[in-house]
Design an enzyme around this catalytic site. Sequence first.
Site, short mmCIF file in Angstrom:
data_model
loop_
_atom_site.label_atom_id
_atom_site.label_comp_id
_atom_site.label_asym_id
_atom_site.label_seq_id
_atom_site.Cartn_x
_atom_site.Cartn_y
_atom_site.Cartn_z
CB CYS A 81 85.93 7.52 75.32
SG CYS A 81 84.30 7.06 75.50
CG HIS A 186 85.96 10.82 79.06
ND1 HIS A 186 86.58 11.22 78.01
CD2 HIS A 186 84.83 10.00 78.76
CE1 HIS A 186 85.71 10.87 76.72
NE2 HIS A 186 84.55 10.29 77.14
CD GLU A 188 89.08 13.02 79.22
OE1 GLU A 188 88.16 13.30 78.18
OE2 GLU A 188 90.08 12.10 79.32
#
Length: 207
Positions: A81, A186, A188
């Site tokens: 990001c 992202h 994750e």
Amino acid sequence: MKVAIINYGIGNLGSVQRSVEEIGADAYIANHPSMLYDANRIILPGVGAFSEGITRLEEGGWADSLRDLVSNHQKPIMGICLGMQLLASTGEEGGQFSGLGFIPGSVVKLDAIGCTLKIPHVGWNSVHKVQEDFLLKEIPDESDFYFVHSYGMVVEHRHHLLATVSYGCDIAAIVRHKNIFGCQFHPEKSSKAGRKLLKNFMEYVPC
């Protein structure tokens, strides 16, 4: 595999650490630049403005250590990001600032790229491969990833662009220059495809 996650005050550290640990790596939060030197991989997360991010990296001594490790010693790094944006040459958020300079290009507001949709860009979107790369191994084209951003990177050299996302215009979603990787989304927070991308990064072997 030891993975250092940089804590420079504006990152989503916990979820990144958990995601890396879930794929079998030994992830730790690096609270000082000296903690980067024992790592096999570096992750630069980030949430917020380019101006604040690069200021914290420079004033905290992170930038000098990263330039040494990444440029001189070819240690693999992934920016996530804002972390991806900070890899660029320059950024326009909060003023005109120099970035880390790892990937030639500039970070500008999405409407300056040509985006006509609501800003910020938030949510799940399909990522389109521009070229094949080890980082994208076994990840189907048009896989969905989770985005939250108002600015995007415009790369200077097309061969540094691995994938795009369509949001009223084509925006850089994944970039790479040698041992330097960046994803605007992202991983994750991106379920199976995000975990696979992180796993590929862990398995990357510098030439």
